[in-house]
Structure formats: C-alpha cells, structure tokens
Enzyme design. Structure first.
Site, mmCIF file in Angstrom:
data_model
loop_
_atom_site.group_PDB
_atom_site.id
_atom_site.type_symbol
_atom_site.label_atom_id
_atom_site.label_comp_id
_atom_site.label_asym_id
_atom_site.label_seq_id
_atom_site.Cartn_x
_atom_site.Cartn_y
_atom_site.Cartn_z
ATOM 1 N N HIS A 61 2.226 -0.983 -10.898
ATOM 2 C CA HIS A 61 1.738 -1.235 -12.254
ATOM 3 C C HIS A 61 2.785 -1.911 -13.135
ATOM 4 O O HIS A 61 2.479 -2.898 -13.810
ATOM 5 C CB HIS A 61 1.185 0.014 -12.927
ATOM 6 C CG HIS A 61 0.415 -0.377 -14.156
ATOM 7 N ND1 HIS A 61 -0.845 -0.903 -14.114
ATOM 8 C CD2 HIS A 61 0.763 -0.411 -15.459
ATOM 9 C CE1 HIS A 61 -1.251 -1.231 -15.314
ATOM 10 N NE2 HIS A 61 -0.294 -0.938 -16.162
ATOM 11 N N ARG A 73 -14.655 -4.751 -3.673
ATOM 12 C CA ARG A 73 -13.649 -5.803 -3.550
ATOM 13 C C ARG A 73 -13.076 -5.742 -2.139
ATOM 14 O O ARG A 73 -13.456 -4.892 -1.346
ATOM 15 C CB ARG A 73 -12.536 -5.606 -4.588
ATOM 16 C CG ARG A 73 -11.762 -4.334 -4.405
ATOM 17 C CD ARG A 73 -10.728 -4.073 -5.480
ATOM 18 N NE ARG A 73 -9.568 -4.936 -5.336
ATOM 19 C CZ ARG A 73 -8.313 -4.579 -5.692
ATOM 20 N NH1 ARG A 73 -8.093 -3.360 -6.179
ATOM 21 N NH2 ARG A 73 -7.306 -5.391 -5.568
ATOM 22 N N ARG A 74 -12.163 -6.650 -1.846
ATOM 23 C CA ARG A 74 -11.420 -6.665 -0.576
ATOM 24 C C ARG A 74 -12.329 -6.646 0.642
ATOM 25 O O ARG A 74 -12.069 -5.939 1.618
ATOM 26 C CB ARG A 74 -10.498 -5.450 -0.478
ATOM 27 C CG ARG A 74 -9.343 -5.437 -1.434
ATOM 28 C CD ARG A 74 -8.621 -4.124 -1.293
ATOM 29 N NE ARG A 74 -7.398 -4.068 -2.046
ATOM 30 C CZ ARG A 74 -6.941 -2.972 -2.630
ATOM 31 N NH1 ARG A 74 -7.630 -1.847 -2.565
ATOM 32 N NH2 ARG A 74 -5.808 -2.990 -3.273
ATOM 33 N N TYR A 128 3.767 -5.734 -16.002
ATOM 34 C CA TYR A 128 4.544 -6.030 -17.213
ATOM 35 C C TYR A 128 5.698 -6.977 -16.917
ATOM 36 O O TYR A 128 6.168 -7.678 -17.814
ATOM 37 C CB TYR A 128 4.998 -4.724 -17.870
ATOM 38 C CG TYR A 128 3.795 -3.911 -18.244
ATOM 39 C CD1 TYR A 128 2.944 -4.354 -19.249
ATOM 40 C CD2 TYR A 128 3.448 -2.776 -17.534
ATOM 41 C CE1 TYR A 128 1.792 -3.666 -19.545
ATOM 42 C CE2 TYR A 128 2.291 -2.087 -17.830
ATOM 43 C CZ TYR A 128 1.466 -2.535 -18.830
ATOM 44 O OH TYR A 128 0.309 -1.866 -19.120
ATOM 45 N N HIS A 187 -10.523 -7.951 -13.717
ATOM 46 C CA HIS A 187 -9.536 -7.559 -14.739
ATOM 47 C C HIS A 187 -8.214 -8.294 -14.533
ATOM 48 O O HIS A 187 -7.687 -8.908 -15.450
ATOM 49 C CB HIS A 187 -9.325 -6.039 -14.681
ATOM 50 C CG HIS A 187 -8.050 -5.590 -15.306
ATOM 51 N ND1 HIS A 187 -7.867 -5.558 -16.669
ATOM 52 C CD2 HIS A 187 -6.883 -5.167 -14.760
ATOM 53 C CE1 HIS A 187 -6.648 -5.133 -16.937
ATOM 54 N NE2 HIS A 187 -6.032 -4.898 -15.796
ATOM 55 N N PHE A 188 -7.680 -8.245 -13.302
ATOM 56 C CA PHE A 188 -6.316 -8.799 -13.191
ATOM 57 C C PHE A 188 -6.291 -10.324 -13.137
ATOM 58 O O PHE A 188 -5.219 -10.914 -13.284
ATOM 59 C CB PHE A 188 -5.497 -8.126 -12.078
ATOM 60 C CG PHE A 188 -5.966 -8.302 -10.667
ATOM 61 C CD1 PHE A 188 -5.974 -9.539 -10.064
ATOM 62 C CD2 PHE A 188 -6.336 -7.190 -9.916
ATOM 63 C CE1 PHE A 188 -6.375 -9.688 -8.746
ATOM 64 C CE2 PHE A 188 -6.738 -7.325 -8.600
ATOM 65 C CZ PHE A 188 -6.759 -8.580 -8.015
ATOM 66 N N HIS A 189 -7.442 -10.945 -12.988
ATOM 67 C CA HIS A 189 -7.441 -12.400 -13.170
ATOM 68 C C HIS A 189 -7.353 -12.761 -14.657
ATOM 69 O O HIS A 189 -7.006 -13.887 -15.004
ATOM 70 C CB HIS A 189 -8.680 -13.031 -12.523
ATOM 71 C CG HIS A 189 -8.506 -13.276 -11.053
ATOM 72 N ND1 HIS A 189 -8.784 -12.336 -10.101
ATOM 73 C CD2 HIS A 189 -8.044 -14.367 -10.370
ATOM 74 C CE1 HIS A 189 -8.520 -12.819 -8.896
ATOM 75 N NE2 HIS A 189 -8.063 -14.049 -9.030
#
Lengths: 565, 226
Positions: free
Chosen positions: A231, A445-446, A235, A382-384
């Site tokens: 995680h 996913r995956r 950042y 989300h992470f895109h």
C-alpha cells in the site's frame, strides 16, 4: 540559464532515467491494450495470445508500469527537484549512476523472466506471478532478484538525495529545508520504511524458496510482508505527483503555492500514516485478528486528511493563479486557467481524476463494504485512477515542461501534446467507469476467462448497463488510452531527436515563492528524525503483534509448496 | 506542427526574460506563471488565425474532455440512485455489445437440491477430482426427512457441458420419518468438461402409494481439486 546548462551531469542522469521510464511505459502500454482487448473479447481471434499468455501480459503490464516506469520516473523527477531546490549538483554522480544501473539490471532480469512466457528461448523461465508477486505462486529466481535490485537501486538513488541534502545543510545551518527537497526526503523516508517488508519477503523467503533452498513458505506471512510495502508503494507513486501539484502546477497556472507549511504538514502525515495500513488489502485473509484489520482501516481513513488538505491547497493555488490572469467569479475563474498548455491541463486533469480515485479507495478501505468489491474489476478500476492517471498523467504532463529543460531542446509536436491529456482523460473515464460498474456486478479481476456465459455460472448482476456494454466501454477506453500514450511518445521522441540549441528555450525552472512561506511555521516540521521515529512506532504498533502471531508457529509454517505458473 | 509560437504550450517564451520572477501581476512577488501562461500575443493576421483555431480546438477539447466524463458519471450515478434508492428495475436493455447473460438458477454447496419438496436435501460437498486416471465429479447430499412418511432420494445421470450423458445411480434408501441420511455418488467426466445438470428423483412412500418427484437440476460452478 536552462537546467541542463546549470547541472549538466544531473540532467544527463535524469534524461537516461526518463528514457528508460518511457520505454517501459511504451511496452507496458502495449501489454495493457492487448490485455484489455483479450479480456473483453474484442478482436480476440486476431490477438497473438491465448488464455495462458494473458497472465504473462498481465504480469508484464503490472511490473513494467507499476514498478519500472514509476521508479525510473520518480528518480528522474527527484534528481531534478533536489538539485534545483538546493541549488547544487548531486553529491555523488557515481552513486547516482550506480543506482541507475542497479535499476536497469533489475529491470532486465525481471522483464526477461516475464517475457520468457512468450519466448521460451529467452534465459530463465516464465514468471507469470503478476505484480503482486507473493507466494504461493512461484517465479523464477531471476524475477525475484530483479525485483530486489529495483528496490535496492531505489534505495541508492534515495541515498544520493540525502547526501546532497547533508552537504547543503553544512553550508546552510539553521535554514528551512527547501520545499521540494523536503518532499523528496519525506517520500524516501516513507519508502525506506515501507520497503523493509518486501525486502525481507524477497530476500529471506522468496529467493531461497525459488532456488529450492527451502521447500515451503508461509503464504500468509509473505502476503503480509508484501502488503506492508504494497500500500505505501501507492504513496511512493503519488507523492512525486503531489510534489508537482504543489510546486510546479501553481506556477503553470500563473500563480503561487497557497501555503508552504500546509504542504509540509501533508508530507509529514503521509510519512506517518502510509505504512501502518497494509492489512486493508487482507480483509479476507484468515489468520489476522479482526482488531488489527480495524486499526488498519482507521489509519487508512485518516490518510484522507492529507489528501483533502492537498485538494484544498492545490485548488486554492490554482484559483489564485486564475485570478492573477484576470479570472473572476465563484467558478468563472476556471476559464482563465491555461487549459491549452498540456503541462497544466495534464496535471489538473490528473488531480481531478485522483479525487475520484480517492472516493473509490474509501470503498476499498472500508472493512465491511470491501467484501462487496474484493478481487473484482472495481480494484483495477480504482488503481488506474491513482497510479494510472494521478501518477502517470502527471509524469506525462510534467515531461512536456521538464524534458525541454533537461535536454535543452524545444518541445516538438505541441498541438499533439495539447490534445493528449484530454484523450487520456476521456479514455480513462470510459475504462475506469466500466471497471467500477463491473466490479459492483461482481466480475472478477485477474482472470482471462471471467465465465460470463457458462451454464451454471453465477449470473452477474449489473446495476447500470449490461456486461456486454461494460466490456465494450473498457475496450474503447483502453484503445483511447493507447492512442494517448502513442501521442505522448511521439512528442517525446520528436523532442529528443530535436536539435539542441536550435532555438532559445522558452521555459525555465524557476518556481515562485509561496504566498505563505515556511518562515512562520513550526520548525519541528523539518525535524525528520522525530517524524521518522513516530512512523516506526506506529508501524510497530500496527504490525508487531499480528506478525508475531503469524510467525509464532514457525517462520515457514503452515508451509505451502510452490504453485507452478 | 513544430515551432509554431501560436501553438506553443510548454515552452512558449522565446525570451527567457519574460519568464523570470517579478513579471507577475502579483506585485512582483515572484510569481512567474502569468507570463508563462498568458495568451499568445500574435499581432499579424496569421497569428490571429492561429489563435482562433487554437481556441476552437481548446473549446472542443475541454467540452469533450470534461463533458463526456460528466455524462458517463452522471448516468452511472442516476442509475445507482434509481435502482438502489428508488427500487426501480435494473437496466437490462443495453444497446451496445452483448446482453447480460442470465444463467439458470443453479445449486452449489450449501444449497437445497429440490426446493419443492418438504424434506431438505442439502449439498454437502461438490468437487471435480482431477487425477491422472481422469476427472470425476463427486457429490455428497445430506437428506433430512422432516415428514411423517419414509422418503428416498436418488441421484441419477449427469449431463456434461460437452453434451455427454454420464450414467449414475445412488440412493439414500428409505429414510424413516424424522431421520437423516447421506447419499454420495461420483461420475467420470470427459477431461475439460464440467457437470451441467443432474437428474434427481425423490420418492415419498405414503399410505396411498409412492409420490414421485423427478427434476433436472442445474449444477453450479464446481471447483477442481487435485
């Protein structure tokens, strides 16, 4: 005088770092398009892969973009930011080049073992373990060695920034740390702390396991060590984007940073809170006490504070810039911003999309509601938005401003550059929106074969639209993203091939002073030792007992043999 | 498209002095962004034309770039509100791509095999055992006879996803009222195929004779093991 003239050696390092980053971006982008088309069953017959290759593509896409593109870009950006803000060259060019080559060797090792999945003639063996490379799926040792070298390379790069800062400090006792350097240092302190987890995972467990020196590893322990890093790495990607939004974007908007102390407080909060949150990736993992998952959730939610402070400060700075340019009204000032400048529009759109990513991240972080979207397409949706836009689009945007400064060449294909951020923004909106909706409908996913139509398979239950429509939207969005990526690469390639000194550079790296400088803020903000010590204590509180509980029955038990991939 | 000052963006200023701190309208306090980001100051007709064209492109870009996402997100948001808050039907009539596939109701572990019968027949285990000798579908069902007459459950043939019918035949035997039993059966499957449906027969032995329920049950996703 341009940056390349002032700091030619640092500029050369930054150029090479950006060069490798953009190569990784290009290859990872191709993989992304192929993956999206295959998964959505769009022109699948025409694609040169099968379902097994899909995981090679997926691993390559994740590693090349989330590890390689990011780390090289950050190294380049921080090299520029440190030297520019401290007004001195790097303390050790040799060490900086050492970091670069460690990163390159690591990348070659990891990428070769991944590409072996396509080309068995390449050295090593296939390593389709995805970006989240925890056990029990096992990769070839070269993959783990490559990953370890990338981490070590980043450590060495960080050491160069610290050495440069310490030299500056000797000459400037008692002065406040320049803001950009402060951001670089706090980011790397967080990074050093966070990467301890993945370093232990890879060096102590995965490499010996892949070499056959130990038969089994404890999947829960290695997953926990991975997410200890997994995680905060977010950042590590985002804070460089924040550096750009805080220090360069206000200038591009025609104004000045609203508050230097607020920016420092934000980076301190990220140093404190980024790491003790990893359990929110493991809500469904057994063997971790629920109480510690709850602690992780509250820490994650507290991370919203620095993000919201950032939203306030950056928007206030933009408004100040717009009003300096003659803008007025409650929202009318937005029209006065330089939306035709890709460096500005890219960063602004990236920030806007990050806000959406923050909201979907709150769903991920909520212990109860996470179960609704766990391991569904919601998560890549989300992470895109975060790494795929907040970081990637910011780096592309700032490259339009920075590459001329570190190459001494004028930006080429500027109209293409003007359009590019908007194409990316629309493409990402289409793709990410459909992914989020698909996640709500439970699409996993995956997986190359999501089993939409097999008899007896659980029916997916979309709230808005249909599964077919979502797949089409993902395919269109990913295609637009690829087009935007190609536009960016054409601009960069054209600029790189341009003639140095053919025309005077029109940009400079000067950054105006903030409206509210650091003078009146507490000096403790600059006491990095204090903040690091508190960060370590918070990590020990969040992870001490759970890890003790996991290893109390033995470091390697309950063990899992490798699952071949 | 190169080096046209009217379309410049990142490095517009040919004169570095124009980009220096102190040019800002901000009282010369050091902001250099105004000059850096100001509109192109073309004076000739060509410059004016270029500026107009660029403004037109920009309006299009901002309109599409911001407008499309707003439309997409607004449509999603309204859809969520409509379904979750107002309780209206889901939008299953998409116009693009394939429609949402709807699978038949299927049974898996924990589900009741025959919902229409009074006794409960709960699937305890379902797996496909993969070994070198082939694939076998293994099923275990617990029957709880809650009626006051003897009851029997029979597991029959399995139809695979490949369309093949595999014979089967297992029974609980007669279960006295109030008692329970377990029936287990396994079927050899062609490799790579999955069980699609199962023939199930339930018999209630009443004083008037035998009440027979015969159903074809759709099997849910069964995990592979081994």
């Amino acid at each position: 005088m341009a940056y390349v003239d002032e700091y030619p050696r640092a500029a050369k390092i930054a150029r090479w770092e950006f060069g490798v980053a953009f190569l990784a971006l290009a290859l990872g982008g191709v993989f992304g398009l192929v993956q999206a088309l295959y998964r959505t069953d769009t022109f699948r017959e025409a694609l040169p892969i099968n379902a097994a290759d899909y995981y090679t593509i997926l691993t390559g896409h994740g590693v090349l973009l989330a590890l390689v593109f990011t780390t090289f870009s950050i190294a380049a950006l921080f090299t520029w930011a440190t030297t520019r803000s401290l007004e001195r060259p790097l303390a050790s060019n040799r060490l900086a080049w050492g970091a670069f080559w460690l990163l390159v060797i690591g990348t070659v090792l990891a990428a070769t073992s991944i590409l072996n999945g396509f080309v068995p003639q390449l050295p090593f063996e296939s390593s389709d373990v995805l970006f989240t490379f925890y056990a029990p799926m096992q990769a070839h040792p070269a993959f783990y060695l490559g990953a370890a070298l990338i981490i070590i390379g980043s450590w060495v790069a960080g050491a160069v920034y610290f050495l440069t800062y310490w030299e500056w400090r000797k000459d400037n006792p008692g002065e406040r740390i320049p803001l950009q350097t402060f951001m670089v240092l706090t980011t790397f302190l967080m990074w050093y702390l966070a990467t301890l987890g993945v370093a232990v995972e890879v060096v102590v467990f995965l490499i010996p396991w892949s070499l056959g020196l130990i038969d089994t590893v404890d999947p829960l322990l290695t997953r926990t060590l991975f997410w200890f890093f997994g995680h905060p790495v977010v950042y590590f990607w985002l804070l460089p984007a924040y550096l750009v939004w805080y220090t360069v974007l206000p200038k591009l908007a025609g104004g000045r940073l609203f508050s230097d102390p607020l920016a420092r407080a934000v980076f301190v909060l990220f140093l404190l809170l980024s790491t003790p949150v990893g359990f929110h990736h493991q809500y469904v993992d057994p063997g971790i006490p629920e109480g510690f998952k709850f602690v992780s959730m509250t820490n994650t939610m507290m991370l919203l504070l620095p993000s919201l402070l950032t939203a306030f400060t950056v928007v206030a700075s933009l408004e100040h810039g717009a009003r300096q340019r003659g803008g007025g009204g409650y929202v009318g000032w937005l029209r006065s911003l330089p939306w035709d400048r890709p460096a500005f529009s890219g960063c602004a759109l990236a920030g806007l999309m990050f806000a959406a990513g923050g909201f979907s991240g709150m769903i991920n972080a909520g212990m109860n509601i996470n179960y609704l979207i766990h391991n569904t397409l919601w998560v890549p949706g989300h992470f895109h938005l975060t790494v795929g836009t907040a970081f990637a689009l910011t780096i592309m945007a700032i490259a339009y401003w920075l590459i001329p400064q570190i190459t001494g060449k004028r930006l080429q294909h500027r109209r293409l550059a003007m359009v590019q951020p908007y194409v990316w923004f629309v493409g990402m909106t289409l793709m990410s929106n459909a992914m989020h909706r698909a996640g709500l409908a439970g699409l996993p996913r995956r997986t190359a074969e999501p089993m939409f139509q097999e008899a007896g398979s659980a029916p997916f239950d979309p709230v808005v639209g249909t599964v077919g429509e979502m797949r089409l939207q993902i395919a269109i969005g990913s295609t637009l993203l690829f087009v935007a990526l190609a536009m960016f690469l054409v601009v960069m390639f054209g600029t790189w091939l341009g003639k140095s000194g053919a025309a005077p550079l029109a940009v400079n790296g000067s950054i105006p002073d903030p409206l509210s400088g650091p003078e009146g803020s507490p000096r403790v903000l600059d006491n990095l030792k204090v903040w690091t010590a508190i960060a370590v204590v918070l990590v020990a509180l969040a992870y001490g007992l759970p890890i003790w509980s996991i290893i109390s029955d033995g470091l390697l038990t309950p063990g899992s043999p490798p699952i071949p991939v | 498209m190169t080096d046209d000052p009217t379309t410049d963006d990142g490095d517009r200023h040919a004169d570095p002095a124009a980009d220096s701190p102190g040019d800002s309208r901000d009282g010369g306090a050091g902001g250099d962004g105004v000059a850096d980001g100001g509109a192109a100051a073309g004076t000739g007709a060509a410059d004016e034309e270029g500026t107009t064209r660029r403004r037109w492109i920009l309006r299009l870009l901002v309109g599409l770039g911001i407008g499309l996402p707003i439309i997409i997100e607004a449509r999603t948001f309204i859809g969520l509100i409509r379904v979750h808050l107002l309780g209206q039907d889901r939008d299953d009539g998409g116009t693009a791509g394939t429609p949402t596939p709807t699978a038949e109701p299927s049974v898996g572990v924990g589900d009741e095999l025959l919902e229409g019968t009074e006794p409960t027949e709960t699937v305890r285990e379902a797996r496909i055992r993969v070994s070198e000798s082939g694939w076998r579908f293994e099923l275990s069902v617990a029957v709880d006879n809650t009626t006051d007459v003897p009851y029997e459950l029979r597991l029959g043939d399995v139809r695979t996803t490949a369309g093949e019918v595999v014979d089967g035949g297992a029974s609980t035997g007669q279960i006295p009222p109030g008692e329970s039993a377990v029936v287990e059966e396994s079927w050899p499957l062609p490799a790579e195929s999955r069980p699609e449906t199962l023939q199930v027969t339930a018999l209630s032995y009443t004083d008037d004779g035998v009440d027979l329920t015969d159903e074809t049950v759709t099997i849910g996703r069964v995990p592979l093991e081994g």
